[in-house]
Design a protein around this motif. Structure first.
Motif, PDB file in Angstrom:
ATOM      1  N   LEU A 258      35.223  44.568  20.150  1.00 17.46           N
ATOM      2  CA  LEU A 258      34.633  45.895  19.996  1.00 17.46           C
ATOM      3  C   LEU A 258      33.311  46.002  20.750  1.00 17.46           C
ATOM      4  CD1 LEU A 258      34.886  48.664  18.724  1.00 17.46           C
ATOM      5  CD2 LEU A 258      33.729  47.768  16.711  1.00 17.46           C
TER       6      LEU A 258
ATOM      7  N   ALA B 132      37.052  41.081  26.170  1.00 19.85           N
ATOM      8  CA  ALA B 132      37.773  41.691  25.053  1.00 19.85           C
ATOM      9  C   ALA B 132      39.160  41.085  24.902  1.00 19.85           C
ATOM     10  CB  ALA B 132      37.875  43.201  25.254  1.00 19.85           C
TER      11      ALA B 132
ATOM     12  N   PHE C 135      31.722  48.302  27.858  1.00 21.30           N
ATOM     13  CA  PHE C 135      32.614  48.863  28.869  1.00 21.30           C
ATOM     14  C   PHE C 135      32.430  50.380  28.972  1.00 21.30           C
ATOM     15  CE2 PHE C 135      36.836  50.558  29.982  1.00 21.30           C
ATOM     16  CZ  PHE C 135      37.139  49.822  31.111  1.00 21.30           C
TER      17      PHE C 135
ATOM     18  N   LEU D  37      34.110  46.377  24.345  1.00 21.06           N
ATOM     19  CA  LEU D  37      34.587  47.730  24.605  1.00 21.06           C
ATOM     20  C   LEU D  37      33.426  48.727  24.645  1.00 21.06           C
ATOM     21  CD1 LEU D  37      36.962  49.719  24.914  1.00 21.06           C
ATOM     22  CD2 LEU D  37      36.957  49.919  22.429  1.00 21.06           C
TER      23      LEU D  37
ATOM     24  N   SER E 171      33.962  42.982  31.014  1.00 18.95           N
ATOM     25  CA  SER E 171      34.114  43.476  29.642  1.00 18.95           C
ATOM     26  C   SER E 171      35.565  43.420  29.193  1.00 18.95           C
ATOM     27  CB  SER E 171      33.601  44.906  29.532  1.00 18.95           C
ATOM     28  OG  SER E 171      32.222  44.948  29.766  1.00 18.95           O
ATOM     29  N   ALA E 172      36.461  43.831  30.058  1.00 18.07           N
ATOM     30  CA  ALA E 172      37.878  43.778  29.721  1.00 18.07           C
ATOM     31  C   ALA E 172      38.342  42.326  29.543  1.00 18.07           C
ATOM     32  CB  ALA E 172      38.702  44.470  30.801  1.00 18.07           C
TER      33      ALA E 172
END
Length: 81
Positions: A52, A29, A58, A55, A25-26
């Motif tokens: 978004l 992003a 996440f 995030l 996820s990071a």
């Protein structure tokens, strides 16, 4: 020295989560901005939407905090029955 079983279980849950959801996820992003490099308003909104969403995934998949597990007393260990 007593072993805190809840702590190690929680630590394993966070390690599994970090490898399965946190790192990807990071990376999505941050990578969405570096790869796309938005130069117009539409692409900037698209990149912000991707970041978004990553995030939200996440945060939404984070393991819940669990209280430490109390060890169960063995039957008959107290001597009173």
């Amino acid at each position: 020295m007593p072993i805190d079983r809840g702590k190690s279980s929680n630590r394993r849950a966070w390690a599994r989560w970090a490898l399965r959801w946190g790192v990807p996820s990071a990376a999505i992003a941050l990578g969405s901005v570096w790869v796309v490099q938005p130069d117009s308003g539409v692409s900037a909104i698209a990149v912000a939407g991707v970041a978004l969403t990553a995030l939200l995934v996440f945060v939404g998949t984070m393991p819940r905090r669990r209280p430490p597990v109390e060890p169960r007393a063995r039957r008959g260990a107290g001597g009173t029955e």
